[in-house]
Design an enzyme around this catalytic site. Sequence first.
Site, PDB file in Angstrom:
ATOM      1  N   GLY A 184      62.727 -11.400  40.016  1.00 35.61           N
ATOM      2  CA  GLY A 184      61.422 -11.577  39.373  1.00 35.61           C
ATOM      3  C   GLY A 184      61.206 -13.008  38.945  1.00 35.61           C
ATOM      4  N   ASN A 185      60.177 -13.249  38.148  1.00 33.52           N
ATOM      5  CA  ASN A 185      59.920 -14.600  37.653  1.00 33.52           C
ATOM      6  C   ASN A 185      59.375 -14.534  36.230  1.00 33.52           C
ATOM      7  OD1 ASN A 185      56.928 -14.453  37.811  1.00 33.52           O
ATOM      8  ND2 ASN A 185      57.384 -14.170  39.998  1.00 33.52           N
ATOM      9  N   ARG A 186      59.128 -15.700  35.644  1.00 32.77           N
ATOM     10  CA  ARG A 186      58.817 -15.751  34.209  1.00 32.77           C
ATOM     11  C   ARG A 186      57.323 -15.705  33.917  1.00 32.77           C
ATOM     12  NH1 ARG A 186      61.500 -20.821  31.922  1.00 32.77           N
ATOM     13  NH2 ARG A 186      60.494 -20.027  30.037  1.00 32.77           N
TER      14      ARG A 186
END
Length: 425
Positions: A215-217
């Site tokens: 995933g990412n932020r």
Amino acid sequence: MGENVGTTRKNIVIGVGGGIAAYKVGSVVRHFTEAGHHVRVIPTESALKFVGAATFEALSGNPVSTEVFADVPRVPHVRLGQEADLVLIAPATADLMARAASGRADDLLTSTLLTARCPVLFVPAMHTEMWEHPATQANVSTLREHGATVMTPASGRLTGVDTGAGRLPDPQEISLLGELLLDRPDALPYDLAGVKFLISAGGTREPLDPVRYLGNRSSGKQGYALARAAAQRGAQVTMVAGATSNLPDPAGVEIIRIATAAQLADEIGKRAPETDVVIMAAAVADFRPVQVSDAKIKKSDSGPAPIELTTNPDILAGLVAARRSGSVPRSTAIVGFAAETGDLQHGVLDHGRAKLARKGCDLLVVNAVGEGKAFGMDHNTGWILAAGGEETALPLGSKTLMATRILDAINAVRTDGVGAEGRCP
Ligand code: CTP
């Protein structure tokens, strides 16, 4: 609700109408007092049947009165409106909006509305039938013509068992729009009525097994802010949302939830041909694992197995190609985002310019990320780069304020036809 950027103390009047949603307005009062503003609550007589004056006095730290004959020497029915920097009415009932639209001044709140020269935000809440009635809709139009902002209500569960449009938007959404109007009084013209927006927001998650993902932020805040502002300017907004921090639903927006880049590509691909503006604010994973394990991947003595990745489709570039081939209308405006860190050779703007040329969209919004910037914050800064070469700096401001500036730039592309490939609207 987040970091304040140089808050100056403002005079806020919060008018409360006689509806059950009055009980939710306490958190809006609290938001503005905690932000350091001077808040006066003016309920109607019937609002006090739902919430007592003591509650609003305690939350605002100021006396509460409903009528013009209290404290006469200080002329409150004139002074409160004249001195206000924002008047926010929640819940705005059908009756209260009818009285305001016809210019009545039969209590302290309606008198205050007549003397106020600051932004006025009505937040309607009522049953769907009352909201949809032509009389109410005519009053809403009149209030907008008089320069007020009337929020599009949320849809969902109403007081009884019924559901539909007319629910009070989430108090956080109300506070964000109030803050926006304090920052920029002309931020919410009703200028996008009937324009269809498709906005992606949040981050994608690419599964590795039933419990793990790449995933990412991304917090989703900028995409949600765009959906919020566009809907309140009258647009018909569909938002395709991936993973976000815990954000309230923007009022009046259709929301479709997705997890992976492939699902996002699918939803955007289906809807883009029917859309006037597509904004790709989502943080899309460029890669996904080739194999997704059905069972949880176990530790092994030989150490971790390498994760083999494959490339996801570039949705933004695909939209531009679809417009070129005619499957997305030539008039559809396409907007991308770029979160860049810059490096020793190239600054953030250089990377943005190169990305705009590579993707071929009409506008690219560039943010600097890293060192606590952009991701998850409530405020942001950046640039809007246009295919025609114009570059507009976005000064530090809330993501909702930034959204309104991006919508202004989109309006310019749509009306001037200055987008990529010399498009005409
Ligand atoms: N985007 C997309 N599909 C992808 C990746 C990105 O539609 N597979 C969109 C994003 O929503 C954003 C824009 O493209 O609007 C730029 O995203 P970014 O990740 O910065 O672009 P990349 O092409 O992945 O460039 P980089 O190599 O810098 O990661």
